[in-house]
Design a protein around this motif. Structure first.
Motif, PDB file in Angstrom:
ATOM      1  N   ASN A 297     -49.138 -10.731  24.124  1.00 18.74           N
ATOM      2  CA  ASN A 297     -49.114 -12.183  24.102  1.00 18.74           C
ATOM      3  C   ASN A 297     -48.063 -12.725  25.059  1.00 18.74           C
ATOM      4  OD1 ASN A 297     -50.268 -14.531  22.912  1.00 18.74           O
ATOM      5  ND2 ASN A 297     -48.391 -14.810  21.749  1.00 18.74           N
ATOM      6  N   SER A 298     -46.877 -12.135  25.011  1.00 15.42           N
ATOM      7  CA  SER A 298     -45.792 -12.547  25.884  1.00 15.42           C
ATOM      8  C   SER A 298     -46.149 -12.315  27.346  1.00 15.42           C
ATOM      9  CB  SER A 298     -44.522 -11.777  25.522  1.00 15.42           C
ATOM     10  OG  SER A 298     -43.521 -11.981  26.485  1.00 15.42           O
ATOM     11  N   SER A 299     -46.633 -11.128  27.650  1.00  9.09           N
ATOM     12  CA  SER A 299     -46.937 -10.795  29.034  1.00  9.09           C
ATOM     13  C   SER A 299     -48.011 -11.710  29.606  1.00  9.09           C
ATOM     14  CB  SER A 299     -47.387  -9.330  29.128  1.00  9.09           C
ATOM     15  OG  SER A 299     -47.678  -8.988  30.461  1.00  9.09           O
ATOM     16  N   ARG A 300     -49.026 -11.985  28.815  1.00 10.74           N
ATOM     17  CA  ARG A 300     -50.114 -12.836  29.286  1.00 10.74           C
ATOM     18  C   ARG A 300     -49.607 -14.237  29.621  1.00 10.74           C
ATOM     19  NH1 ARG A 300     -54.064 -12.475  25.032  1.00 10.74           N
ATOM     20  NH2 ARG A 300     -52.831 -14.059  23.937  1.00 10.74           N
ATOM     21  N   TRP A 301     -48.818 -14.794  28.707  1.00  8.10           N
ATOM     22  CA  TRP A 301     -48.290 -16.135  28.912  1.00  8.10           C
ATOM     23  C   TRP A 301     -47.347 -16.183  30.108  1.00  8.10           C
ATOM     24  CZ3 TRP A 301     -45.102 -19.181  24.675  1.00  8.10           C
ATOM     25  CH2 TRP A 301     -44.874 -20.487  25.125  1.00  8.10           C
ATOM     26  N   MET A 302     -46.395 -15.250  30.159  1.00  9.26           N
ATOM     27  CA  MET A 302     -45.395 -15.320  31.209  1.00  9.26           C
ATOM     28  C   MET A 302     -45.973 -15.027  32.582  1.00  9.26           C
ATOM     29  SD  MET A 302     -42.994 -16.560  29.640  1.00  9.26           S
ATOM     30  CE  MET A 302     -42.015 -16.688  31.129  1.00  9.26           C
ATOM     31  N   ARG A 303     -46.985 -14.193  32.673  1.00 13.58           N
ATOM     32  CA  ARG A 303     -47.644 -13.999  33.964  1.00 13.58           C
ATOM     33  C   ARG A 303     -48.270 -15.305  34.443  1.00 13.58           C
ATOM     34  NH1 ARG A 303     -48.758  -8.569  35.645  1.00 13.58           N
ATOM     35  NH2 ARG A 303     -48.144  -7.018  34.085  1.00 13.58           N
TER      36      ARG A 303
END
Length: 539
Positions: A297-303
């Motif tokens: 979830n974090s990686s998707r958003w921050m990308r």
């Protein structure tokens, strides 16, 4: 908007030396460099993250047909006031089942006066209460996931051009550093109070006040507020009026640990976070409840967020740079502590009211859709022309006066008539290189600010070039770099495809991330020890 008469002497600006013309001895604009940076940073995640205390207000337009996103636990279309994201990954963080409160306690974010929306009219995309009524962290509450619970991503398109007031900087960040000054102190006149259940000052209240102002004070000429935190968002006052529903899709169920660090804290989980003897928070610069957390979830958003570092893209937002209001243009001291951050809380009632009146005048006398000169692209030309050279000049890689003079002459030679040397004329030619003809004849604050900054650069290069002492000449340029404070000088170089350039983006990040942004693994970009940059959330 026409500039207040009391401010006219300030608009004649010029930088660290010189005037609008060789014969103009008018005083300089006090904060020309900050106005320039506000223009250059606008609608850019990178610059707005580093210059996070915005004190400027722009009319903004989102064109009809632009897709916008809303994450929620509801599969029915939204009516009334809610939040929209520009990136689907941003909204998907909030496309999840509701979490249950402790027994007998109301759910966080509830609007008890709204029987149609028990979860709160503005609660879905802004679920950010870090503590429950009993003072416990909300992530310690049991998660009531039923078999049929789901999260939904709503995709809307703007039915007509959306007219918005853009509050710059990281104005959706709930910090005590001043990110909310432009709303809570200036726009809302200190009327946003702390929640009685111990949570932070309510976003619901900001949305309500903004929409009341839009209707009552601004004559319905504004449809909502445009702000930024980890991504750009809109508080839109009337979904049913301004949007057309495109689709509602159920998102993939997520493990509850993906919603945030286990044990939840306003800056990361309680596990792994400690306080040193100096009382400063240590450990991962993590998010509060509702933040991206760790994992997929974090990686998707921050990308998605970092892809917009240098602009929202696609002409999805246009700003009016010919007419805007900024506290930097008023004869007030905005820097009264050692933080180096502009603040508004110390301004007098009359000073705040003057700015507030000018915002109303801006909105009521100018249409958000009117055409204006794109001063951001002109500011960009100044930055790209001089950023790399100035960085090189103060890098320590030049070791003699002769070598420095040769480099400065390389930069300044297009503006020199070698048969008739004249520093004043050369600085003027240099400073006006990117300005449209006759732009300085107007009262455009953007034009004069861009000119002022360009003139500062050109005049200081000439001053350093004329020096005889190498260290003194380099110090002139160091002072210039400090004055300009361009965020390009903190950009990462050479991040790998699986890395992100990490800068503090509320509620994540450390002091080290702010001072020296660096490439981090995209799967856990904020998973590192260090003192939290943001400190505690605003309560």
């Amino acid at each position: 908007m026409r500039s207040p008469l009391s401010l006219f002497p300030l608009y004649s600006l010029l930088s660290l030396s010189g005037g609008l013309t060789p014969n103009d001895n008018s005083p300089p604009l006090k904060y020309a460099n900050h106005i320039f940076n506000a223009i250059q940073d606008s609608m850019r995640q990178w610059g707005s993250s580093l210059h996070h205390n915005g004190v400027s207000f722009f009319l903004a337009t989102v064109p009809a047909g632009t897709q916008l996103y809303h994450g929620t636990s509801k599969s029915s279309p939204v009516n009334g006031t809610e939040w929209l994201a520009f990136e689907p990954e941003h909204a998907m963080v909030f496309a999840r089942p509701r979490r249950g409160p402790p027994p007998g306690a109301p759910p966080p974010g509830d609007d008890h006066d709204d029987p149609e929306r028990p979860e709160g009219r503005h609660g879905e995309l802004r679920r950010r209460e870090p503590r429950g009524p009993d003072g416990r962290h909300t992530d310690a509450w049991p998660d009531n996931f039923g078999e049929d619970d789901a999260g939904y991503l709503h995709t809307y398109v703007a039915a007509e051009d959306l007219r918005l007031l853009y509050v710059d900087g990281m104005s959706a960040a709930k910090t005590s550093k001043g990110t909310l000054d432009s709303q809570d102190i200036l726009l809302f006149n200190g009327s946003v109070g702390d929640r009685p259940d111990g949570g932070p000052a309510g976003e619901n209240e900001r949305a309500r006040l903004a929409c009341e102002m839009a209707e009552n004070e601004w004559g319905g000429r504004i449809d909502g507020l445009l702000r930024m935190e980890a991504g750009f968002e809109i508080i839109l006052c009337a979904f049913e009026r301004d949007l057309t529903l495109l689709r509602i899709t159920q998102v993939k169920p997520q493990d509850k640990d993906e919603f945030g660090p286990k044990g939840g804290h306003e800056h990361g989980g309680r596990e792994g976070r400690k306080q040193d003897n100096d009382g400063k928070r240590r450990g991962p610069g993590g998010p509060p409840r509702g933040g991206p957390g760790r994992g997929p979830n974090s990686s998707r958003w921050m990308r998605a967020v970092t892809a917009r570092y240098h602009g929202i893209g696609g002409n999805r937002v246009s700003l009016n740079y010919d007419h805007f209001v900024t506290a930097f243009s008023y004869d007030v001291d905005l820097f009264q502590d050692e933080s180096g951050l502009p603040r508004l809380g110390h301004l007098s009632r009359s000073e705040l009211e003057a700015i507030r009146r000018d915002i109303t005048t801006l909105i009521t006398t100018h249409d958000a859709t009117e055409k204006s000169k794109d001063w951001q692209v002109i500011a960009d030309m100044v930055v790209t022309r001089y950023s790399k050279d100035l960085s090189y000049f103060v890098s320590g890689k030049i070791n003699s006066m002769e070598a420095l003079q040769a480099e400065i002459e390389r930069v300044m030679s297009p503006y020199i008539d070698y048969s008739d040397r004249n520093d004043v004329v050369e600085a003027q030619r240099c400073a006006t290189q990117f300005l449209p003809p006759h732009s300085l004849d107007s009262e455009s604050l953007a034009a004069h600010s861009v000119y002022s900054v360009a003139h500062s650069i050109c005049s200081k290069l000439l001053e350093a070039d004329k020096g005889t002492d190498f260290e003194s000449a380099v110090q002139i340029l160091r002072d210039l770099v400090d004055y300009l404070d361009w965020t390009t000088w903190k950009e990462c170089r050479g991040c790998a495809p699986d890395e992100l350039c990490v800068v503090p983006i509320w509620p994540m990040g450390t002091v080290q991330d702010y001072e020296s942004p660096s490439c981090k693994n995209a799967s856990n970009p904020y998973d590192q020890d260090g003192e939290s940059y943001w400190g505690g959330m605003r309560h």
